[in-house]
Enzyme design. Structure first.
Site, short mmCIF file in Angstrom:
data_model
loop_
_atom_site.label_atom_id
_atom_site.label_comp_id
_atom_site.label_asym_id
_atom_site.label_seq_id
_atom_site.Cartn_x
_atom_site.Cartn_y
_atom_site.Cartn_z
N ARG A 60 -5.79 9.57 -6.31
CA ARG A 60 -5.48 8.54 -5.32
C ARG A 60 -6.73 7.76 -4.91
O ARG A 60 -6.65 6.54 -4.64
CB ARG A 60 -4.85 9.21 -4.09
CG ARG A 60 -4.26 8.24 -3.07
CD ARG A 60 -3.28 8.97 -2.17
NE ARG A 60 -2.72 8.07 -1.17
CZ ARG A 60 -3.03 8.11 0.13
NH1 ARG A 60 -3.88 9.02 0.57
NH2 ARG A 60 -2.47 7.26 0.97
N HIS A 64 -6.80 3.70 -4.89
CA HIS A 64 -7.06 2.93 -3.67
C HIS A 64 -8.39 2.20 -3.73
O HIS A 64 -8.58 1.21 -3.02
CB HIS A 64 -6.99 3.85 -2.44
CG HIS A 64 -5.59 4.16 -2.02
ND1 HIS A 64 -5.20 4.17 -0.70
CD2 HIS A 64 -4.49 4.45 -2.75
CE1 HIS A 64 -3.90 4.46 -0.63
NE2 HIS A 64 -3.46 4.65 -1.87
N ASN A 92 -5.25 4.26 4.32
CA ASN A 92 -6.27 5.27 4.03
C ASN A 92 -6.58 6.21 5.20
O ASN A 92 -6.94 7.38 4.98
CB ASN A 92 -7.59 4.59 3.63
CG ASN A 92 -7.49 3.87 2.30
OD1 ASN A 92 -6.72 4.26 1.43
ND2 ASN A 92 -8.27 2.82 2.13
N HIS A 192 2.76 10.08 -8.36
CA HIS A 192 3.37 10.87 -7.29
C HIS A 192 4.07 12.12 -7.81
O HIS A 192 4.70 12.83 -7.02
CB HIS A 192 4.35 10.01 -6.48
CG HIS A 192 3.67 9.10 -5.48
ND1 HIS A 192 4.35 8.24 -4.67
CD2 HIS A 192 2.36 8.94 -5.18
CE1 HIS A 192 3.50 7.58 -3.91
NE2 HIS A 192 2.27 7.99 -4.20
#
Length: 316
Positions: A60, A64, A92, A192
């Site tokens: 992740r 991001h 975040n 995911h």
């Protein structure tokens, strides 16, 4: 006129991705520091062994980072008088984690290389790949040679990171703005298959959505009350520490945890691909690897741009 402008913007993004892809190379550190990639893998494997959830967290971080002005390590920077850290952005705050593992990797890589030659941005990209592999997923050749940014933008992170409440058109537009298509959207959302989410992020779906399996909603409500318990965790799928296709199988059964998850299988243009991935692991693995490489090419700094940070949390 607007549609022509939109076309030109997306054409420019594709050209930027292509140019970056040509300037990055899987062999970038072969001569500079051949010990770099084995050192990253060693630290990642140890971290994932200690805590399986860390694999999802490291994946992740790369995602991001790349979505906010490209894969430049800006997410790792702490606040300074000149800018506020991206760690405080809505997508975040109290959510992204694993920074201490990145610090450990940086220290070990600089030790084996004898000096800071590997960028923090490249560390994020390799750590994401090694995390997926450590949890049973596919491997791919990470293109390397990124440089680190000297600044960050919380405001930009707030505006461009995809939200858990997005519907399919919003998700498609969000990814298109990064030069990514619908196949990339579905494949990368398959990340995911790893990890967990906090109650406050999926609460609205399990209490108010109509496109949700009632038994699944009841199961999730047991640990996510209407009020309180905001940070209680639930897995995205039943095997949160195994890279598999259970995530997509869940979507077909209307058991997606987030609104943005179930949006991928809700009578729209991505339904067919979700079904393919749910029954064909090889197809998912292949597309996930391709899309990770493509995402890793987003607006990367190369050549004399940016810097190689000594400390991933602050510019030199």
């Amino acid at each position: 006129m607007a549609s022509r402008t939109n076309f030109l913007v997306h054409a420019f993004l594709w050209l930027c991705l292509a140019a970056t892809a040509l300037s990055l190379s899987p062999r970038f550190y072969d001569k500079v520091c051949p010990q770099a990639l084995p050192a990253i893998k060693k630290v990642v494997e140890a971290a994932v062994h200690r805590e399986r959830r860390m694999g999802a967290s490291l994946l992740r971080l790369h995602f991001h980072d790349c979505f906010v002005n490209g894969c430049d390590g800006s997410l790792l920077l702490d606040s300074t008088p000149a800018f506020e850290t991206e760690k405080n952005a809505r997508g975040n705050l109290n959510s992204v984690r694993g920074f201490e593992v990145i610090d450990q990797i940086k220290a070990e890589v600089d030790r084996v290389c004898g000096r800071p030659v590997v960028s923090c941005a490249d560390i994020l990209a390799v750590a994401a790949r090694d995390s997926v592999v450590a949890l049973g997923g596919p491997t791919w050749k990470v293109r390397l040679g990124r440089r680190d940014s000297t600044t960050a933008s919380r405001a930009l992170a707030d505006s461009v990171l995809p939200s858990a409440s997005m519907d399919l058109p919003a998700l498609i537009d969000n990814f298109k703005n990064q030069g990514l298509n619908q196949r990339d959207l579905v494949a990368l959302s398959g990340g995911h298959t790893l990890g967990v989410s906090q109650c406050f992020i999926f609460r609205n779906r399990i209490y108010n959505a109509t496109n949700i399996d009632p038994a699944f909603a009841k199961e999730r409500r047991a640990t996510c009350p209407r009020t309180g318990g905001n940070t209680n965790l639930a897995p995205f799928d039943p095997t949160p520490a195994k890279f598999d296709t259970t995530y997509f199988k869940n979507l077909v059964k209307q058991r997606g945890l987030l609104t943005s998850d179930q949006a991928l299988f809700n009578g729209g243009s991505t339904d067919k691909l979700v079904k393919i991935y749910s029954s064909n692991p090889d197809a998912f693995w292949d597309d996930f690897a391709k899309s990770m490489i493509k995402m890793g090419n987003i607006k990367s700094l190369t050549g004399n741009q940016g810097q190689i940070r000594v400390n991933c949390r602050r510019a030199n």
